[in-house]
Design a protein around this motif. Structure first.
Motif, PDB file in Angstrom:
ATOM      1  N   PRO A   1      13.948  18.993   6.199  1.00 24.16           N
ATOM      2  CA  PRO A   1      12.880  17.999   6.220  1.00 24.16           C
ATOM      3  C   PRO A   1      12.484  17.620   7.633  1.00 24.16           C
ATOM      4  O   PRO A   1      13.284  17.705   8.561  1.00 24.16           O
ATOM      5  CB  PRO A   1      13.504  16.804   5.494  1.00 24.16           C
ATOM      6  N   ASN A   2      11.246  17.195   7.770  1.00 23.74           N
ATOM      7  CA  ASN A   2      10.780  16.644   9.034  1.00 23.74           C
ATOM      8  C   ASN A   2      11.610  15.420   9.372  1.00 23.74           C
ATOM      9  O   ASN A   2      11.881  14.576   8.514  1.00 23.74           O
ATOM     10  CB  ASN A   2       9.299  16.252   8.883  1.00 23.74           C
ATOM     11  N   GLU A   3      12.025  15.294  10.637  1.00 26.29           N
ATOM     12  CA  GLU A   3      12.890  14.179  11.017  1.00 26.29           C
ATOM     13  C   GLU A   3      12.182  12.829  10.905  1.00 26.29           C
ATOM     14  O   GLU A   3      12.823  11.788  10.959  1.00 26.29           O
ATOM     15  CB  GLU A   3      13.411  14.371  12.441  1.00 26.29           C
ATOM     16  N   HIS A   4      10.840  12.821  10.745  1.00 23.39           N
ATOM     17  CA  HIS A   4      10.130  11.556  10.596  1.00 23.39           C
ATOM     18  C   HIS A   4      10.254  10.997   9.176  1.00 23.39           C
ATOM     19  O   HIS A   4       9.878   9.863   8.926  1.00 23.39           O
ATOM     20  CB  HIS A   4       8.655  11.717  10.956  1.00 23.39           C
ATOM     21  N   VAL A   5      10.731  11.806   8.212  1.00 25.03           N
ATOM     22  CA  VAL A   5      10.896  11.328   6.851  1.00 25.03           C
ATOM     23  C   VAL A   5      12.192  10.523   6.796  1.00 25.03           C
ATOM     24  O   VAL A   5      13.285  11.062   6.937  1.00 25.03           O
ATOM     25  CB  VAL A   5      10.944  12.502   5.849  1.00 25.03           C
ATOM     26  N   THR A   6      12.071   9.214   6.579  1.00 26.32           N
ATOM     27  CA  THR A   6      13.235   8.353   6.800  1.00 26.32           C
ATOM     28  C   THR A   6      13.672   7.537   5.603  1.00 26.32           C
ATOM     29  O   THR A   6      14.660   6.823   5.685  1.00 26.32           O
ATOM     30  CB  THR A   6      12.939   7.382   7.959  1.00 26.32           C
ATOM     31  N   THR A   7      12.974   7.580   4.483  1.00 24.44           N
ATOM     32  CA  THR A   7      13.359   6.717   3.370  1.00 24.44           C
ATOM     33  C   THR A   7      13.023   7.367   2.039  1.00 24.44           C
ATOM     34  O   THR A   7      12.170   8.239   1.949  1.00 24.44           O
ATOM     35  CB  THR A   7      12.662   5.349   3.465  1.00 24.44           C
ATOM     36  N   THR A   8      13.716   6.906   1.004  1.00 22.83           N
ATOM     37  CA  THR A   8      13.476   7.407  -0.340  1.00 22.83           C
ATOM     38  C   THR A   8      12.921   6.321  -1.237  1.00 22.83           C
ATOM     39  O   THR A   8      12.859   6.484  -2.447  1.00 22.83           O
ATOM     40  CB  THR A   8      14.782   7.949  -0.950  1.00 22.83           C
ATOM     41  N   VAL A   9      12.519   5.185  -0.672  1.00 25.56           N
ATOM     42  CA  VAL A   9      11.864   4.122  -1.433  1.00 25.56           C
ATOM     43  C   VAL A   9      10.509   3.843  -0.795  1.00 25.56           C
ATOM     44  O   VAL A   9      10.321   4.057   0.411  1.00 25.56           O
ATOM     45  CB  VAL A   9      12.711   2.831  -1.474  1.00 25.56           C
ATOM     46  N   PRO A  10       9.543   3.363  -1.564  1.00 20.87           N
ATOM     47  CA  PRO A  10       8.212   3.136  -0.998  1.00 20.87           C
ATOM     48  C   PRO A  10       8.169   1.922  -0.086  1.00 20.87           C
ATOM     49  O   PRO A  10       8.847   0.912  -0.321  1.00 20.87           O
ATOM     50  CB  PRO A  10       7.341   2.932  -2.239  1.00 20.87           C
ATOM     51  N   VAL A  11       7.359   2.034   0.940  1.00 21.63           N
ATOM     52  CA  VAL A  11       7.100   0.930   1.861  1.00 21.63           C
ATOM     53  C   VAL A  11       5.597   0.735   1.909  1.00 21.63           C
ATOM     54  O   VAL A  11       4.846   1.676   2.163  1.00 21.63           O
ATOM     55  CB  VAL A  11       7.650   1.230   3.270  1.00 21.63           C
ATOM     56  N   MET A  12       5.157  -0.503   1.666  1.00 16.95           N
ATOM     57  CA  MET A  12       3.732  -0.803   1.556  1.00 16.95           C
ATOM     58  C   MET A  12       3.337  -1.920   2.510  1.00 16.95           C
ATOM     59  O   MET A  12       4.175  -2.723   2.920  1.00 16.95           O
ATOM     60  CB  MET A  12       3.399  -1.205   0.115  1.00 16.95           C
ATOM     61  N   TRP A  13       2.048  -1.962   2.837  1.00 14.23           N
ATOM     62  CA  TRP A  13       1.486  -3.021   3.676  1.00 14.23           C
ATOM     63  C   TRP A  13       0.339  -3.684   2.933  1.00 14.23           C
ATOM     64  O   TRP A  13      -0.499  -3.019   2.315  1.00 14.23           O
ATOM     65  CB  TRP A  13       0.965  -2.446   4.994  1.00 14.23           C
ATOM     66  N   LEU A  14       0.317  -5.025   2.995  1.00 15.60           N
ATOM     67  CA  LEU A  14      -0.782  -5.820   2.462  1.00 15.60           C
ATOM     68  C   LEU A  14      -1.415  -6.610   3.594  1.00 15.60           C
ATOM     69  O   LEU A  14      -0.770  -6.890   4.606  1.00 15.60           O
ATOM     70  CB  LEU A  14      -0.275  -6.791   1.389  1.00 15.60           C
ATOM     71  N   HIS A  15      -2.655  -6.987   3.413  1.00 16.21           N
ATOM     72  CA  HIS A  15      -3.327  -7.806   4.418  1.00 16.21           C
ATOM     73  C   HIS A  15      -2.740  -9.216   4.451  1.00 16.21           C
ATOM     74  O   HIS A  15      -2.076  -9.663   3.501  1.00 16.21           O
ATOM     75  CB  HIS A  15      -4.828  -7.865   4.131  1.00 16.21           C
ATOM     76  N   ALA A  16      -3.010  -9.926   5.524  1.00 16.82           N
ATOM     77  CA  ALA A  16      -2.422 -11.252   5.748  1.00 16.82           C
ATOM     78  C   ALA A  16      -2.741 -12.235   4.628  1.00 16.82           C
ATOM     79  O   ALA A  16      -1.933 -13.120   4.318  1.00 16.82           O
ATOM     80  CB  ALA A  16      -2.918 -11.797   7.087  1.00 16.82           C
ATOM     81  N   GLU A  17      -3.876 -12.082   4.006  1.00 19.47           N
ATOM     82  CA  GLU A  17      -4.288 -13.006   2.954  1.00 19.47           C
ATOM     83  C   GLU A  17      -3.363 -12.985   1.744  1.00 19.47           C
ATOM     84  O   GLU A  17      -3.358 -13.917   0.927  1.00 19.47           O
ATOM     85  CB  GLU A  17      -5.713 -12.681   2.509  1.00 19.47           C
ATOM     86  N   ALA A  18      -2.562 -11.926   1.604  1.00 17.86           N
ATOM     87  CA  ALA A  18      -1.641 -11.831   0.463  1.00 17.86           C
ATOM     88  C   ALA A  18      -0.448 -12.774   0.593  1.00 17.86           C
ATOM     89  O   ALA A  18       0.268 -13.007  -0.386  1.00 17.86           O
ATOM     90  CB  ALA A  18      -1.153 -10.401   0.311  1.00 17.86           C
ATOM     91  N   LYS A  19      -0.234 -13.325   1.771  1.00 20.62           N
ATOM     92  CA  LYS A  19       0.959 -14.155   1.996  1.00 20.62           C
ATOM     93  C   LYS A  19       0.999 -15.358   1.063  1.00 20.62           C
ATOM     94  O   LYS A  19       2.062 -15.685   0.501  1.00 20.62           O
ATOM     95  CB  LYS A  19       1.011 -14.609   3.450  1.00 20.62           C
ATOM     96  N   GLU A  20      -0.133 -16.013   0.866  1.00 16.57           N
ATOM     97  CA  GLU A  20      -0.146 -17.216   0.030  1.00 16.57           C
ATOM     98  C   GLU A  20       0.278 -16.915  -1.394  1.00 16.57           C
ATOM     99  O   GLU A  20       0.984 -17.699  -2.027  1.00 16.57           O
ATOM    100  CB  GLU A  20      -1.541 -17.842   0.055  1.00 16.57           C
ATOM    101  N   LYS A  21      -0.135 -15.768  -1.890  1.00 18.86           N
ATOM    102  CA  LYS A  21       0.236 -15.387  -3.249  1.00 18.86           C
ATOM    103  C   LYS A  21       1.722 -15.054  -3.351  1.00 18.86           C
ATOM    104  O   LYS A  21       2.399 -15.430  -4.312  1.00 18.86           O
ATOM    105  CB  LYS A  21      -0.606 -14.194  -3.698  1.00 18.86           C
ATOM    106  N   LEU A  22       2.244 -14.366  -2.339  1.00 18.99           N
ATOM    107  CA  LEU A  22       3.631 -13.908  -2.408  1.00 18.99           C
ATOM    108  C   LEU A  22       4.644 -15.020  -2.149  1.00 18.99           C
ATOM    109  O   LEU A  22       5.738 -15.018  -2.719  1.00 18.99           O
ATOM    110  CB  LEU A  22       3.848 -12.773  -1.407  1.00 18.99           C
ATOM    111  N   ARG A  23       4.295 -15.975  -1.298  1.00 18.75           N
ATOM    112  CA  ARG A  23       5.270 -16.980  -0.897  1.00 18.75           C
ATOM    113  C   ARG A  23       5.630 -17.915  -2.048  1.00 18.75           C
ATOM    114  O   ARG A  23       6.637 -18.639  -1.979  1.00 18.75           O
ATOM    115  CB  ARG A  23       4.745 -17.774   0.296  1.00 18.75           C
ATOM    116  N   GLN A  24       4.858 -17.913  -3.138  1.00 16.56           N
ATOM    117  CA  GLN A  24       5.185 -18.731  -4.303  1.00 16.56           C
ATOM    118  C   GLN A  24       6.319 -18.123  -5.138  1.00 16.56           C
ATOM    119  O   GLN A  24       6.836 -18.763  -6.050  1.00 16.56           O
ATOM    120  CB  GLN A  24       3.935 -18.907  -5.164  1.00 16.56           C
ATOM    121  N   ASN A  25       6.664 -16.858  -4.817  1.00 12.28           N
ATOM    122  CA  ASN A  25       7.761 -16.152  -5.487  1.00 12.28           C
ATOM    123  C   ASN A  25       7.589 -16.080  -7.007  1.00 12.28           C
ATOM    124  O   ASN A  25       8.557 -16.207  -7.779  1.00 12.28           O
ATOM    125  CB  ASN A  25       9.116 -16.777  -5.132  1.00 12.28           C
TER     126      ASN A  25
END
Length: 491
Positions: free
Chosen positions: A218-242
């Motif tokens: 494998p390419n040495e840049h492949v580092t994980t077997t679980v997904p990693v995602m990014w959301l925009h800053a506006e998602a923080k309010e929704k997520l912080r309510q848990n």
């Protein structure tokens, strides 16, 4: 007395002449600035659309380089009597059928959500919001089997590095995400901070490409077997309510592309030494057509790495005109920007015995920055593979261009770790004496502004001369450069 003075002057002139003959390689005058410029304007032209690895554009550029080899007079050193060594480039890519939703609301891939690390996953689980990354106790938090989210934070992240918009997400993951993966997190979500928002467009172009590898590892840049995602800053309010949940169906497609190494050789003149090889190294690919910067979207790759490719063509002309005792291979590798894949493939499938390769002179970006400065990597331990090869390169610099050498980038502690990012590395890891010539990074690195117009051609000529002067020494020394005893790379 006058006769003695005349005799002394004659002897001094003779000595200087002999010295000059020893230090000036015979075909140095065949390396011409106008050839370098003509070749680079052709290779870095819009016609090749940035030569992205695994595309027809890279293959077309490779055919052009092969034709230059033929016209120069190099003998084929690839497969089946050709200049080419084809290999399969495997792309791991997020399938368009993949879907991501939060609380049942579908998110638009790459616009509202970006996947920075791929993994085949089907998830329907609550999201545990951990807060700002700097406030998380990574050692104490229990994340096993959970989808975890946190807000990115640039504190402690070195922003004074090359390609910050490309590498910020990677740095955040390495600092905060990777420890959570090791603790068993099922998925990781980063909420973009101001830095990540500014980097979004550039970063997403990289994430869309996925990852690449070749058969055998494998390419040495492949580092994980679980997904990693990014959301925009506006998602923080929704997520912080848990009370949010993630629904994700991520599918990875793996499919092949062709890439190619371009290989030509000048046979040596010595009956004993011609079975040994000096190898010059560069790479074909750049970054293709991407997001627009300053009204242009073609990443021409003139300095990275067209400058080295045309320098290799000039060196090839010199060695064809005056061969050395050893044979000389000119290897322009494919898919370097995808993880040194062409050089990794060649060292796994060499067309000549690797034990007979006595030295590798690799170049990466040799045509920019101040006219009197440069660097050669592989001079300082633990990067040094051969003190004898280093001494040849340093002597060649003193005899010719006399650059002021920057040694900081060669240190194992340098933040860029650039020694590990170019095509000499697979050879060095095998203990083959190897060096990397460079004039270092600049603001146009990996942008459309890395074009032929912005190259310092007199400096490129001096760098080309330096590589030739070093190579001439290696090709003609009676004994091959000795490898460092117990050489071991550290990082």
């Amino acid at each position: 007395m006058k006769k003695l003075l005349h005799l002394g002057s004659a002897l001094l002139f003779l000595a200087n002449t002999v010295f000059a003959q020893k230090t000036i390689p015979p075909a140095l005058n065949s390396i011409r600035t106008e050839d370098l410029k003509k070749d680079l304007y052709a290779l870095a032209d819009a016609h090749f659309r940035g030569r992205s690895a695994g595309t027809l554009d890279e293959l077309k550029a490779a055919m052009w380089l092969g034709e230059q080899y033929r016209s120069i007079g190099l003998k084929p050193a690839g497969d089946d009597g050709t200049y080419f060594q084809y290999f399969t480039l495997w792309r791991n890519h997020l399938d368009d059928r993949s879907s991501i939703a939060i609380n049942g609301k579908a998110l638009t891939l790459w616009d509202e959500v970006a996947v920075s690390q791929m993994a085949n996953s089907m998830l329907d689980a609550p999201i545990v919001y951990l807060g700002n990354a700097t406030e998380v106790n990574l050692d104490a938090v229990d994340v096993a089997g959970k989808v975890v989210a946190m807000e990115a934070n640039p504190e402690g992240i070195n922003s004074n590095i090359s390609l910050p918009t490309w590498r910020y997400g990677r740095s955040i993951f390495a600092k905060y995400g990777l420890p959570l993966v090791r603790k068993g997190a099922a998925a990781i979500i980063f909420v973009a901070d101001e830095t990540a928002e500014k980097a979004w467009a550039d970063a997403v172009e990289n994430y869309k490409l996925g990852s690449y590898d070749i058969d055998g590892g494998p390419n040495e840049h492949v580092t994980t077997t679980v997904p990693v995602m990014w959301l925009h800053a506006e998602a923080k309010e929704k997520l912080r309510q848990n009370n949010a949940t993630l629904q994700a169906n991520l599918l990875i497609k793996k499919y092949p592309y062709p890439s190619v190494n371009i290989l030509g050789v000048v046979e040596g003149t010595d009956s004993r030494l011609k079975s040994e090889y000096l190898l010059y190294s560069g790479h074909t690919d750049a970054h293709g057509v991407r997001n627009e910067i300053k009204n242009d979207s073609i990443y021409y790759g003139a300095d990275d790495n067209g400058s080295v490719d045309v320098a290799l063509l000039a060196n090839a002309r010199a060695f064809v005109k005056n061969p050395g005792k050893r044979s000389v291979i000119f290897a322009i590798h494919g898919a370097e920007e995808r993880g040194l894949l062409g050089s990794r493939y060649f060292t796994a499938h060499p067309t000549v015995p690797l034990a007979q390769v006595v030295a590798v002179l690799n170049g990466d970006m040799i045509g920019r920055n101040t006219p009197d400065s440069a660097a050669v990597l592989g001079v300082i331990p633990p990067h040094r593979t051969s003190l004898e090869l280093v001494n040849m390169a340093l002597e060649a610099n003193r005899e010719g261009p006399n650059f002021k050498l920057d040694t900081e980038w060669d240190k194992a502690t340098h933040k860029e770790g650039w020694y590990f990012r170019s095509d000499h590395l697979p050879y060095a890891r095998l203990g083959i004496p190897s060096l990397m010539y460079t004039t270092l990074l600049h603001p146009d690195y990996h942008t459309p502004q890395d074009n032929a117009e912005n190259i310092d051609y007199p400096k490129l000529k001096k760098m080309t001369d330096w590589m030739y002067r070093t190579g001439w020494k290696v090709a003609n020394t009676d004994q091959r450069p000795a490898s460092e005893k117990d050489f071991k790379l550290e990082r």
